[in-house]
Write a protein that holds these residues in place. Structure first.
Motif, PDB file in Angstrom:
ATOM      1  N   PHE A  73       0.804  -1.217   0.000  1.00 45.27           N
ATOM      2  CA  PHE A  73       0.000   0.000   0.000  1.00 45.27           C
ATOM      3  C   PHE A  73       0.840   1.271   0.000  1.00 45.27           C
ATOM      4  O   PHE A  73       0.395   2.317  -0.483  1.00 45.27           O
ATOM      5  CB  PHE A  73      -0.972  -0.007   1.179  1.00 45.27           C
ATOM      6  CG  PHE A  73      -2.182  -0.868   0.948  1.00 45.27           C
ATOM      7  CD1 PHE A  73      -2.973  -0.703  -0.179  1.00 45.27           C
ATOM      8  CD2 PHE A  73      -2.536  -1.846   1.858  1.00 45.27           C
ATOM      9  CE1 PHE A  73      -4.080  -1.485  -0.402  1.00 45.27           C
ATOM     10  CE2 PHE A  73      -3.650  -2.643   1.647  1.00 45.27           C
ATOM     11  CZ  PHE A  73      -4.425  -2.466   0.512  1.00 45.27           C
ATOM     12  N   ASN A  74       2.052   1.200   0.522  1.00 40.23           N
ATOM     13  CA  ASN A  74       2.939   2.371   0.438  1.00 40.23           C
ATOM     14  C   ASN A  74       3.276   2.688  -1.016  1.00 40.23           C
ATOM     15  O   ASN A  74       3.365   3.850  -1.418  1.00 40.23           O
ATOM     16  CB  ASN A  74       4.215   2.136   1.240  1.00 40.23           C
ATOM     17  CG  ASN A  74       3.991   2.324   2.735  1.00 40.23           C
ATOM     18  OD1 ASN A  74       2.987   2.897   3.151  1.00 40.23           O
ATOM     19  ND2 ASN A  74       4.915   1.841   3.546  1.00 40.23           N
ATOM     20  N   LYS A  75       3.453   1.648  -1.807  1.00 39.86           N
ATOM     21  CA  LYS A  75       3.735   1.842  -3.229  1.00 39.86           C
ATOM     22  C   LYS A  75       2.521   2.405  -3.962  1.00 39.86           C
ATOM     23  O   LYS A  75       2.646   3.202  -4.886  1.00 39.86           O
ATOM     24  CB  LYS A  75       4.143   0.513  -3.879  1.00 39.86           C
ATOM     25  CG  LYS A  75       5.536   0.018  -3.478  1.00 39.86           C
ATOM     26  CD  LYS A  75       5.838  -1.297  -4.171  1.00 39.86           C
ATOM     27  CE  LYS A  75       7.215  -1.835  -3.764  1.00 39.86           C
ATOM     28  NZ  LYS A  75       7.485  -3.156  -4.397  1.00 39.86           N
ATOM     29  N   LYS A  76       1.350   1.984  -3.537  1.00 43.73           N
ATOM     30  CA  LYS A  76       0.117   2.402  -4.225  1.00 43.73           C
ATOM     31  C   LYS A  76      -0.444   3.708  -3.662  1.00 43.73           C
ATOM     32  O   LYS A  76      -1.424   4.229  -4.177  1.00 43.73           O
ATOM     33  CB  LYS A  76      -0.953   1.307  -4.089  1.00 43.73           C
ATOM     34  CG  LYS A  76      -0.519  -0.057  -4.615  1.00 43.73           C
ATOM     35  CD  LYS A  76      -0.230  -0.024  -6.093  1.00 43.73           C
ATOM     36  CE  LYS A  76       0.212  -1.398  -6.588  1.00 43.73           C
ATOM     37  NZ  LYS A  76       0.539  -1.401  -8.032  1.00 43.73           N
ATOM     38  N   GLN A  77       0.158   4.181  -2.585  1.00 46.41           N
ATOM     39  CA  GLN A  77      -0.317   5.398  -1.909  1.00 46.41           C
ATOM     40  C   GLN A  77      -1.786   5.273  -1.509  1.00 46.41           C
ATOM     41  O   GLN A  77      -2.568   6.211  -1.607  1.00 46.41           O
ATOM     42  CB  GLN A  77      -0.094   6.626  -2.800  1.00 46.41           C
ATOM     43  CG  GLN A  77       1.378   6.900  -3.094  1.00 46.41           C
ATOM     44  CD  GLN A  77       1.586   8.161  -3.899  1.00 46.41           C
ATOM     45  OE1 GLN A  77       0.740   8.568  -4.685  1.00 46.41           O
ATOM     46  NE2 GLN A  77       2.722   8.804  -3.699  1.00 46.41           N
ATOM     47  N   GLN A  78      -2.135   4.083  -1.057  1.00 37.89           N
ATOM     48  CA  GLN A  78      -3.493   3.797  -0.576  1.00 37.89           C
ATOM     49  C   GLN A  78      -3.498   3.914   0.949  1.00 37.89           C
ATOM     50  O   GLN A  78      -2.622   3.397   1.633  1.00 37.89           O
ATOM     51  CB  GLN A  78      -3.904   2.378  -0.983  1.00 37.89           C
ATOM     52  CG  GLN A  78      -5.142   1.849  -0.306  1.00 37.89           C
ATOM     53  CD  GLN A  78      -6.402   2.412  -0.903  1.00 37.89           C
ATOM     54  OE1 GLN A  78      -6.599   2.351  -2.112  1.00 37.89           O
ATOM     55  NE2 GLN A  78      -7.272   2.955  -0.078  1.00 37.89           N
ATOM     56  N   LYS A  79      -4.493   4.601   1.486  1.00 33.66           N
ATOM     57  CA  LYS A  79      -4.589   4.747   2.927  1.00 33.66           C
ATOM     58  C   LYS A  79      -5.003   3.430   3.562  1.00 33.66           C
ATOM     59  O   LYS A  79      -5.926   2.760   3.092  1.00 33.66           O
ATOM     60  CB  LYS A  79      -5.587   5.852   3.286  1.00 33.66           C
ATOM     61  CG  LYS A  79      -5.106   7.255   2.959  1.00 33.66           C
ATOM     62  CD  LYS A  79      -6.098   8.297   3.429  1.00 33.66           C
ATOM     63  CE  LYS A  79      -5.596   9.710   3.118  1.00 33.66           C
ATOM     64  NZ  LYS A  79      -6.560  10.749   3.572  1.00 33.66           N
ATOM     65  N   PHE A  80      -4.358   3.071   4.640  1.00 32.23           N
ATOM     66  CA  PHE A  80      -4.663   1.847   5.375  1.00 32.23           C
ATOM     67  C   PHE A  80      -4.045   1.982   6.761  1.00 32.23           C
ATOM     68  O   PHE A  80      -3.252   2.892   7.019  1.00 32.23           O
ATOM     69  CB  PHE A  80      -4.064   0.627   4.666  1.00 32.23           C
ATOM     70  CG  PHE A  80      -2.567   0.525   4.839  1.00 32.23           C
ATOM     71  CD1 PHE A  80      -2.022  -0.341   5.773  1.00 32.23           C
ATOM     72  CD2 PHE A  80      -1.697   1.333   4.104  1.00 32.23           C
ATOM     73  CE1 PHE A  80      -0.646  -0.411   5.956  1.00 32.23           C
ATOM     74  CE2 PHE A  80      -0.324   1.270   4.275  1.00 32.23           C
ATOM     75  CZ  PHE A  80       0.206   0.381   5.204  1.00 32.23           C
ATOM     76  N   LYS A  81      -4.388   1.050   7.634  1.00 34.36           N
ATOM     77  CA  LYS A  81      -3.679   0.975   8.904  1.00 34.36           C
ATOM     78  C   LYS A  81      -3.682  -0.459   9.416  1.00 34.36           C
ATOM     79  O   LYS A  81      -4.597  -1.244   9.125  1.00 34.36           O
ATOM     80  CB  LYS A  81      -4.278   1.925   9.936  1.00 34.36           C
ATOM     81  CG  LYS A  81      -5.719   1.725  10.303  1.00 34.36           C
ATOM     82  CD  LYS A  81      -6.140   2.828  11.299  1.00 34.36           C
ATOM     83  CE  LYS A  81      -7.621   2.792  11.593  1.00 34.36           C
ATOM     84  NZ  LYS A  81      -8.043   3.876  12.500  1.00 34.36           N
ATOM     85  N   ILE A  82      -2.625  -0.780  10.126  1.00 38.91           N
ATOM     86  CA  ILE A  82      -2.499  -2.091  10.758  1.00 38.91           C
ATOM     87  C   ILE A  82      -2.468  -1.873  12.263  1.00 38.91           C
ATOM     88  O   ILE A  82      -1.661  -1.084  12.765  1.00 38.91           O
ATOM     89  CB  ILE A  82      -1.217  -2.814  10.317  1.00 38.91           C
ATOM     90  CG1 ILE A  82      -1.203  -3.023   8.798  1.00 38.91           C
ATOM     91  CG2 ILE A  82      -1.100  -4.169  11.023  1.00 38.91           C
ATOM     92  CD1 ILE A  82       0.083  -3.631   8.272  1.00 38.91           C
ATOM     93  N   ILE A  83      -3.358  -2.548  12.951  1.00 42.68           N
ATOM     94  CA  ILE A  83      -3.378  -2.437  14.401  1.00 42.68           C
ATOM     95  C   ILE A  83      -3.177  -3.818  15.020  1.00 42.68           C
ATOM     96  O   ILE A  83      -3.417  -4.840  14.370  1.00 42.68           O
ATOM     97  CB  ILE A  83      -4.703  -1.822  14.911  1.00 42.68           C
ATOM     98  CG1 ILE A  83      -5.893  -2.708  14.540  1.00 42.68           C
ATOM     99  CG2 ILE A  83      -4.889  -0.417  14.340  1.00 42.68           C
ATOM    100  CD1 ILE A  83      -7.224  -2.232  15.100  1.00 42.68           C
ATOM    101  N   GLY A  84      -2.739  -3.854  16.250  1.00 40.61           N
ATOM    102  CA  GLY A  84      -2.560  -5.120  16.945  1.00 40.61           C
ATOM    103  C   GLY A  84      -3.857  -5.578  17.590  1.00 40.61           C
ATOM    104  O   GLY A  84      -4.731  -4.775  17.922  1.00 40.61           O
TER     105      GLY A  84
END
Length: 374
Positions: free
Chosen positions: A91-102
């Motif tokens: 997603f960093n390459k695609k510039q797509q917003k996302f988040k990973i949480i524990g």
């Protein structure tokens, strides 16, 4: 024994016929190009899914829905592989917003904990859950959005299918899932919903909070979908619907081996005793009875204690009504190709289902590298 066999067969015939009737009562939903309005939080729990993520990530990227109207929340359930790194790099390459949480583990159910954790941080009112080994259709969110706008739904079950792969094992599982989806849709059609699939399930954050989330079911590892559906049906029966739309079909992979299939079915069976839906329990009991009956009368016929003619009629009844429901479902899912394996699956399935039911009484099961008790 003959009279009992006939009674069970007639009850089974009536049940599956009701599902076929209900299947047609749920009208196929077609998109009409409404302006997008609903905001979604897509929740995706994952644990050690590195090998399965590529299809999911590509399908998320290709969603047609306006990107400012949805967020993607991944919940890392203590992965020991590079799943999180794969997601981040993609997603960093695609510039797509996302988040990973524990995952904030609080109970015996990792997935319920993951969803509960994510809902607390979700920005939007509408929650949609799927799995890390799934592939999402291009108009997935469009389908949910238009359905919400037209029905004012608060809880939505949606279709799930197995991807086409080579081999009898895949066809066996596909036919099994088609029967479950047929019963799912049929249940909604006769106003007795009792099944859904967390790989394609949507509900409002308000509903989740109103029914106290998964409270009361956290002692069971699986069932994040069905237990919540039961609460939604009880609280908002007129706002709980099935989205019968071809553009909403989420694809996932069947189990790669018989041993992994058995583990999966043991996990599914582990939650059955905790169902609160009487109709769901009754359906499970009738299906188990007919499959046990078939095995019993085959053995009795072999030793000459049961008339072969009666056995033939019972098998014909079950074969005909099963095929009728599965053919309807396969047509909707565009999976008629799998019907070529219906006969061998029909022959094997009673033994498989009774074996799973018997095994589930005594055996623990493994899921994502962890062992769980029933």
């Amino acid at each position: 024994m003959i009279l009992t066999s006939i009674i069970i067969s007639i009850i089974y015939l009536a049940l599956i016929w009701r599902f076929t009737y209900g299947f047609d009562k749920v009208l196929t939903f077609k998109l009409t190009d409404l302006a997008s309005k609903t905001q979604f939080s897509i929740l995706i729990p994952f644990r050690n899914e590195a090998k399965n993520l590529s299809s999911l990530l590509l399908s998320l990227e290709n969603l047609n829905y306006p990107k400012h109207l949805f967020e993607i929340v991944f919940i890392d359930d203590d992965s020991t592989d590079c799943s999180a790194e794969i997601i981040t790099q993609y997603f960093n390459k695609k510039q797509q917003k996302f988040k990973i949480i524990g995952n904030d583990r609080q109970t015996n159910s990792p997935k319920k904990d993951a969803i509960t954790t994510a809902i607390k941080q979700a920005k939007h009112e509408w929650i949609i859950t799927t799995d890390a080994d799934c592939s999402l259709p291009k108009y997935w969110l469009d389908s949910f959005d238009e359905f919400i706008q037209k029905t004012k739904a608060k809880c939505i079950a949606a279709p799930v299918a197995y991807s086409k792969q080579k081999g009898f094992l895949n066809r066996f599982q596909t036919l099994d899932l088609l029967s479950l989806q047929g019963a799912t849709i049929g249940g909604f059609g006769i106003k007795k919903p009792f099944l859904c699939n967390g790989a394609n399930f949507g509900y409002t954050k308000t509903l989740f909070k109103t029914v106290n989330g998964f409270e009361g079911n956290t002692n069971i590892a699986s069932g994040d979908d069905i237990f919540l559906l039961e609460k939604a049906v009880k609280k908002h029966p007129k706002n709980t619907h099935y989205l019968k739309c071809k553009h909403a079909i989420v694809k996932t992979n069947a189990q790669p081996s018989w041993s992994s299939l058995i583990e999966q079915r043991l996990r599914w069976a582990s939650k059955a005793s905790a169902y609160n839906n009487f109709f769901g329990k009754l359906t499970g009991l009738i299906v188990l009875l007919i499959n046990t009956l078939i095995i019993s009368i085959i053995l009795l016929s072999f030793f000459g204690y049961f008339p072969l003619k009666t056995l033939f009629y019972i098998l014909l009844i079950k074969f005909s009504i099963d095929f009728y429901l599965i053919h309807k479902t396969a047509s909707f899912f565009n999976q008629k190709w799998v019907l070529k394996s219906f006969i061998p699956t029909f022959c094997i399935y009673p033994f498989f289902s009774v074996y799973i039911a018997f095994l589930s009484i005594f055996k623990t099961y493994k899921w994502k590298g962890r062992e769980f008790k029933k």
